[in-house]
Design a protein around this motif. Structure first.
Motif, PDB file in Angstrom:
ATOM      1  N   SER A 122       5.091  -9.208  12.308  1.00  0.00           N
ATOM      2  CA  SER A 122       4.717 -10.072  13.511  1.00  0.00           C
ATOM      3  C   SER A 122       5.320 -11.544  12.736  1.00  0.00           C
ATOM      4  N   GLY A 123       5.893 -12.586  13.456  1.00  0.00           N
ATOM      5  CA  GLY A 123       5.859 -13.783  12.620  1.00  0.00           C
ATOM      6  C   GLY A 123       6.005 -13.371  10.709  1.00  0.00           C
ATOM      7  N   ASP A 124       5.185 -14.359   9.790  1.00  0.00           N
ATOM      8  CA  ASP A 124       4.690 -14.509   8.692  1.00  0.00           C
ATOM      9  C   ASP A 124       3.552 -13.169   8.319  1.00  0.00           C
ATOM     10  N   LEU A 125       2.828 -12.368   9.642  1.00  0.00           N
ATOM     11  CA  LEU A 125       2.139 -11.353   9.029  1.00  0.00           C
ATOM     12  C   LEU A 125       2.672 -10.287   9.056  1.00  0.00           C
ATOM     13  N   LEU A 126       1.647  -9.322   8.124  1.00  0.00           N
ATOM     14  CA  LEU A 126       2.151  -7.584   8.866  1.00  0.00           C
ATOM     15  C   LEU A 126       0.836  -6.566   8.918  1.00  0.00           C
ATOM     16  N   PHE A 127       0.763  -6.232   9.409  1.00  0.00           N
ATOM     17  CA  PHE A 127       0.515  -5.401   9.924  1.00  0.00           C
ATOM     18  C   PHE A 127       0.238  -4.112   9.766  1.00  0.00           C
ATOM     19  N   VAL A 128      -0.383  -4.072   9.239  1.00  0.00           N
ATOM     20  CA  VAL A 128      -0.193  -2.238   7.871  1.00  0.00           C
ATOM     21  C   VAL A 128      -0.939  -1.035   8.543  1.00  0.00           C
ATOM     22  N   SER A 129      -0.270   0.820   8.722  1.00  0.00           N
ATOM     23  CA  SER A 129      -1.129   1.081   9.806  1.00  0.00           C
ATOM     24  C   SER A 129      -2.124   1.962   7.995  1.00  0.00           C
ATOM     25  N   GLY A 130      -2.828   2.053   8.950  1.00  0.00           N
ATOM     26  CA  GLY A 130      -3.483   3.346   8.244  1.00  0.00           C
ATOM     27  C   GLY A 130      -3.023   3.786   6.899  1.00  0.00           C
ATOM     28  N   GLN A 131      -2.905   3.658   5.614  1.00  0.00           N
ATOM     29  CA  GLN A 131      -2.498   4.725   4.696  1.00  0.00           C
ATOM     30  C   GLN A 131      -3.526   5.370   4.030  1.00  0.00           C
ATOM     31  N   VAL A 132      -2.954   6.658   4.118  1.00  0.00           N
ATOM     32  CA  VAL A 132      -3.859   8.123   3.459  1.00  0.00           C
ATOM     33  C   VAL A 132      -3.240   8.774   1.761  1.00  0.00           C
TER      34      VAL A 132
ATOM     35  N   TYR B 123      -2.999   4.000  -2.127  1.00  0.00           N
ATOM     36  CA  TYR B 123      -2.813   2.424  -2.663  1.00  0.00           C
ATOM     37  C   TYR B 123      -1.631   2.283  -2.583  1.00  0.00           C
ATOM     38  N   ALA B 124      -1.063   3.704  -3.440  1.00  0.00           N
ATOM     39  CA  ALA B 124       0.445   3.690  -3.766  1.00  0.00           C
ATOM     40  C   ALA B 124       0.883   3.092  -2.390  1.00  0.00           C
ATOM     41  N   ASN B 125       1.067   4.716  -1.553  1.00  0.00           N
ATOM     42  CA  ASN B 125       1.117   4.754  -0.685  1.00  0.00           C
ATOM     43  C   ASN B 125       1.493   2.790   0.269  1.00  0.00           C
ATOM     44  N   LEU B 126       0.346   2.679   0.269  1.00  0.00           N
ATOM     45  CA  LEU B 126      -0.008   1.220   0.656  1.00  0.00           C
ATOM     46  C   LEU B 126       1.075   0.432   0.318  1.00  0.00           C
ATOM     47  N   GLY B 127       0.826   0.490  -1.075  1.00  0.00           N
ATOM     48  CA  GLY B 127       1.806  -0.434  -2.459  1.00  0.00           C
ATOM     49  C   GLY B 127       3.428  -0.577  -1.982  1.00  0.00           C
ATOM     50  N   ALA B 128       3.753   0.751  -1.377  1.00  0.00           N
ATOM     51  CA  ALA B 128       4.596   0.848  -1.551  1.00  0.00           C
ATOM     52  C   ALA B 128       5.353   0.270  -0.027  1.00  0.00           C
ATOM     53  N   VAL B 129       4.382   0.611   1.093  1.00  0.00           N
ATOM     54  CA  VAL B 129       5.063  -0.593   2.553  1.00  0.00           C
ATOM     55  C   VAL B 129       4.954  -1.962   2.588  1.00  0.00           C
ATOM     56  N   LEU B 130       3.944  -2.393   1.694  1.00  0.00           N
ATOM     57  CA  LEU B 130       4.140  -4.088   1.465  1.00  0.00           C
ATOM     58  C   LEU B 130       5.104  -4.469   0.834  1.00  0.00           C
ATOM     59  N   LEU B 131       5.533  -3.560  -0.624  1.00  0.00           N
ATOM     60  CA  LEU B 131       7.295  -4.288  -0.875  1.00  0.00           C
ATOM     61  C   LEU B 131       7.925  -3.949  -0.053  1.00  0.00           C
ATOM     62  N   GLY B 132       8.399  -2.767   0.572  1.00  0.00           N
ATOM     63  CA  GLY B 132       8.814  -2.933   2.550  1.00  0.00           C
ATOM     64  C   GLY B 132       8.842  -4.077   2.887  1.00  0.00           C
ATOM     65  N   ALA B 133       8.011  -4.925   2.760  1.00  0.00           N
ATOM     66  CA  ALA B 133       7.887  -6.284   3.383  1.00  0.00           C
ATOM     67  C   ALA B 133       8.262  -7.149   3.184  1.00  0.00           C
ATOM     68  N   GLY B 134       8.324  -7.193   0.957  1.00  0.00           N
ATOM     69  CA  GLY B 134       8.568  -8.222   0.605  1.00  0.00           C
ATOM     70  C   GLY B 134       7.472  -8.542  -0.037  1.00  0.00           C
ATOM     71  N   CYS B 135       6.514  -7.841   0.282  1.00  0.00           N
ATOM     72  CA  CYS B 135       4.724  -8.520  -0.636  1.00  0.00           C
ATOM     73  C   CYS B 135       4.315  -7.479  -1.534  1.00  0.00           C
ATOM     74  N   THR B 136       2.911  -7.971  -2.087  1.00  0.00           N
ATOM     75  CA  THR B 136       2.573  -7.402  -2.931  1.00  0.00           C
ATOM     76  C   THR B 136       0.911  -7.152  -2.399  1.00  0.00           C
ATOM     77  N   PHE B 137      -0.020  -7.400  -3.550  1.00  0.00           N
ATOM     78  CA  PHE B 137      -1.173  -6.657  -2.892  1.00  0.00           C
ATOM     79  C   PHE B 137      -1.735  -8.506  -2.740  1.00  0.00           C
ATOM     80  N   ASP B 138      -1.127  -9.672  -3.531  1.00  0.00           N
ATOM     81  CA  ASP B 138      -1.481 -10.916  -3.730  1.00  0.00           C
ATOM     82  C   ASP B 138      -1.823 -11.419  -2.245  1.00  0.00           C
ATOM     83  N   ASP B 139      -0.635 -10.328  -1.767  1.00  0.00           N
ATOM     84  CA  ASP B 139      -0.741 -10.427  -0.205  1.00  0.00           C
ATOM     85  C   ASP B 139      -1.206 -10.420   1.049  1.00  0.00           C
ATOM     86  N   VAL B 140      -2.227  -9.713   0.241  1.00  0.00           N
ATOM     87  CA  VAL B 140      -3.296  -8.557   1.464  1.00  0.00           C
ATOM     88  C   VAL B 140      -4.463 -10.166   2.004  1.00  0.00           C
TER      89      VAL B 140
END
Length: 132
Positions: free
Chosen positions: A27-37, A57-74
């Motif tokens: 949504s705009g420049d924000l990414l709201f990630v659902s709970g990853q297990v 955390y690996a599953n979360l990282g894959a979702v972040l990558l899908g939006a062009g993000c890394t953990f540094d963007d959290v």
């Protein structure tokens, strides 16, 4: 009015379809990630707790990558734990390996009694880099 844009990782696991949710919404420049297990591709939980946290955390990282993000963007983290007192040491170990150095994102940890067969869940809000 902005529209929701669903973000999916390169490899989808079965839980997204089974439970009918998007891994993340942009949504705009924000990414709201659902709970990853810590689920394997077939949706089953990783049985060893620390490995389940790593896989979450690996599953979360894959979702972040899908939006062009890394953990540094959290910017905000919420974690859910079925036995926080017994689990916190393993969680902190993995978290420190993944999140890295200060400044740390906000973090809220919540004890729960049910996570659909899992023992750890992590959801985040991230800011999508301008180039993404």
């Amino acid at each position: 009015m902005s529209t929701r844009e669903a973000i999916f990782p390169a490899k989808r696991h079965a839980l997204y379809q089974v439970h009918r949710y998007s891994p993340a919404i942009r949504s705009g420049d924000l990414l709201f990630v659902s709970g990853q297990v810590g689920s394997r591709e077939d949706g089953s939980p990783e049985p060893v707790f620390e490995d389940q946290v790593r896989l979450a955390y690996a599953n979360l990282g894959a979702v972040l990558l899908g939006a062009g993000c890394t953990f540094d963007d959290v910017i905000d983290i919420t974690t859910l734990h079925t036995d926080p007192e017994a689990q916190i040491e393993a969680i902190m170990k993995v978290r420190s390996e993944v999140i890295g150095e200060p400044p740390y994102p906000n973090w809220t940890a919540v004890g729960v009694n049910w996570l659909a067969g899992f023992d750890f869940e992590i959801k985040v809000i991230a800011r999508i880099p301008a180039a993404a």
